[in-house]
Scaffold this motif. Structure first.
Motif, short mmCIF file in Angstrom:
data_model
loop_
_atom_site.label_atom_id
_atom_site.label_comp_id
_atom_site.label_asym_id
_atom_site.label_seq_id
_atom_site.Cartn_x
_atom_site.Cartn_y
_atom_site.Cartn_z
N SER A 1 6.32 105.23 -4.62
CA SER A 1 6.31 106.30 -5.16
C SER A 1 5.30 107.30 -4.41
O SER A 1 5.66 108.66 -4.61
N HIS A 2 4.27 107.04 -4.49
CA HIS A 2 3.12 107.70 -3.97
C HIS A 2 2.72 107.73 -2.23
O HIS A 2 2.16 108.50 -1.77
N GLY A 3 3.53 106.89 -1.61
CA GLY A 3 3.20 106.66 -0.29
C GLY A 3 1.71 105.94 0.24
O GLY A 3 1.42 106.40 1.40
N ILE A 4 1.27 105.43 -0.55
CA ILE A 4 -0.21 104.69 -0.37
C ILE A 4 -0.12 103.33 -0.16
O ILE A 4 0.75 102.45 -0.65
N ASN A 5 -0.85 102.88 0.90
CA ASN A 5 -1.12 101.55 1.39
C ASN A 5 -2.01 100.80 0.26
O ASN A 5 -3.00 101.10 0.18
N PRO A 6 -1.40 100.17 -0.60
CA PRO A 6 -2.31 99.73 -1.73
C PRO A 6 -3.31 98.63 -1.53
O PRO A 6 -4.47 98.63 -2.35
N THR A 7 -3.40 98.27 -0.39
CA THR A 7 -4.65 97.62 0.08
C THR A 7 -5.94 98.39 0.00
O THR A 7 -7.08 97.98 -0.03
N PHE A 8 -5.71 99.72 0.04
CA PHE A 8 -7.00 100.82 0.11
C PHE A 8 -7.40 101.23 -1.37
O PHE A 8 -8.28 101.89 -1.58
N LEU A 9 -6.49 100.84 -2.40
CA LEU A 9 -6.78 101.20 -3.79
C LEU A 9 -7.86 100.15 -4.45
O LEU A 9 -7.69 98.72 -4.26
N ASN A 10 -8.80 100.65 -4.98
CA ASN A 10 -9.79 99.69 -5.58
C ASN A 10 -9.80 100.03 -7.26
O ASN A 10 -10.19 101.12 -7.66
N GLU A 11 -9.50 98.91 -8.04
CA GLU A 11 -9.39 99.25 -9.45
C GLU A 11 -10.93 99.45 -9.80
O GLU A 11 -11.97 98.60 -9.46
N VAL A 12 -11.18 100.18 -10.66
CA VAL A 12 -12.53 100.72 -11.09
C VAL A 12 -12.24 100.79 -12.75
O VAL A 12 -11.40 101.12 -13.30
N ASN A 13 -13.36 100.78 -13.44
CA ASN A 13 -13.54 100.75 -14.96
C ASN A 13 -14.41 102.00 -15.18
O ASN A 13 -15.06 102.51 -14.75
N VAL A 14 -13.58 102.66 -16.09
CA VAL A 14 -13.73 104.03 -16.48
C VAL A 14 -14.57 103.88 -17.91
O VAL A 14 -14.00 103.38 -18.74
N ALA A 15 -15.76 104.53 -18.32
CA ALA A 15 -16.28 104.25 -19.39
C ALA A 15 -16.45 105.87 -20.27
O ALA A 15 -16.05 106.66 -19.35
N SER A 16 -16.74 105.88 -21.36
CA SER A 16 -16.71 107.19 -22.04
C SER A 16 -17.77 107.96 -21.44
O SER A 16 -18.91 107.32 -21.26
N MET A 17 -17.94 109.31 -21.56
CA MET A 17 -18.78 109.85 -21.30
C MET A 17 -19.98 110.16 -22.33
O MET A 17 -19.87 109.77 -23.33
N ASN A 18 -21.40 110.53 -21.84
CA ASN A 18 -22.17 110.51 -22.65
C ASN A 18 -22.40 111.84 -23.36
O ASN A 18 -21.38 112.80 -23.05
N GLU A 19 -23.09 112.20 -24.27
CA GLU A 19 -23.11 113.26 -25.04
C GLU A 19 -23.23 114.56 -24.21
O GLU A 19 -22.69 115.82 -24.25
N GLN A 20 -24.24 114.64 -23.10
CA GLN A 20 -24.55 115.64 -22.42
C GLN A 20 -23.16 115.86 -21.32
O GLN A 20 -22.72 117.10 -21.20
N GLN A 21 -22.56 115.14 -20.82
CA GLN A 21 -21.22 114.86 -20.07
C GLN A 21 -19.94 115.58 -20.90
O GLN A 21 -19.40 116.39 -20.59
N ARG A 22 -20.11 115.14 -22.06
CA ARG A 22 -18.95 115.56 -22.95
C ARG A 22 -19.33 117.07 -23.41
O ARG A 22 -18.21 117.76 -23.26
N ALA A 23 -20.47 117.55 -23.53
CA ALA A 23 -20.77 118.78 -23.68
C ALA A 23 -20.34 119.89 -22.65
O ALA A 23 -19.74 120.92 -22.85
N ILE A 24 -20.72 119.40 -21.36
CA ILE A 24 -20.51 120.18 -20.30
C ILE A 24 -19.06 120.24 -20.00
O ILE A 24 -18.35 121.26 -19.59
N SER A 25 -18.56 119.14 -20.12
CA SER A 25 -17.02 118.96 -19.93
C SER A 25 -16.05 119.83 -20.88
O SER A 25 -15.24 120.64 -20.34
N SER A 26 -16.54 119.89 -22.03
CA SER A 26 -15.94 120.54 -23.23
C SER A 26 -15.85 122.06 -22.76
O SER A 26 -14.84 122.75 -22.98
#
Length: 158
Positions: A10-35
């Motif tokens: 679907s995306h034309g990507i060679n899957p060997t170049f994809l790296n699964e990563v864990n995404v965490a919740s933002m901290n308060e400062q990041q959340r405030a800036i992002s909002s």
């Protein structure tokens, strides 16, 4: 069909170049800036602006919850966050597969370089459509011929 094969097709990507990563919740400062910055359905623009403002790494890859989509998020030190999804939905869940990571200090030069390579009239935050032409990242994508090999020729030639 496996997620890797689906993304390849679907995306034309060679899957060997994809790296699964864990995404965490933002901290308060990041959340405030992002909002203050985040707009719904604008992950590339959101993350470009926030990467520059927070001096962090812009990440381009695939996010999968219901279906795999091209998506951008950030890496702050060794921690990945998704300001767009978390700001809009209040949570981060799903699978994140990183394809390209660009530090804020290199982001403007990278965008200009991609603009020059593609002869685009405007500069855009990194997206698959543009970076697949960059010599450093071209090999992470498969050709249309390779993609068509996934389809039955009888169906494609209809």
């Amino acid at each position: 069909m496996s997620l890797s094969k689906f993304i390849q097709m679907s995306h034309g990507i060679n899957p060997t170049f994809l790296n699964e990563v864990n995404v965490a919740s933002m901290n308060e400062q990041q959340r405030a800036i992002s909002s203050e910055v985040v707009q719904q359905n604008r992950c590339f623009d959101n993350c470009f602006q926030l990467a520059m403002h927070l001096d962090v790494t812009y990440v381009l890859g695939v996010y999968h919850h219901l279906i795999p989509i091209e998506h951008a998020w950030l890496k702050v030190g060794d921690v990945y966050i998704d300001p767009t999804l978390e700001t809009v939905t209040g949570e981060v869940k799903g699978t994140y597969l990183s394809l390209v990571e660009v530090r804020a200090s290199e982001l403007i030069d990278f965008v200009v370089e991609v603009q020059d390579i593609t002869n685009a009239n405007a500069a855009y935050p990194p997206m698959f459509e543009h970076i697949k032409h960059h010599p450093e990242f071209r090999g992470r994508f498969i050709s249309n011929r390779e993609r068509s090999a996934f389809f039955d020729p009888k169906i494609v030639n209809i």
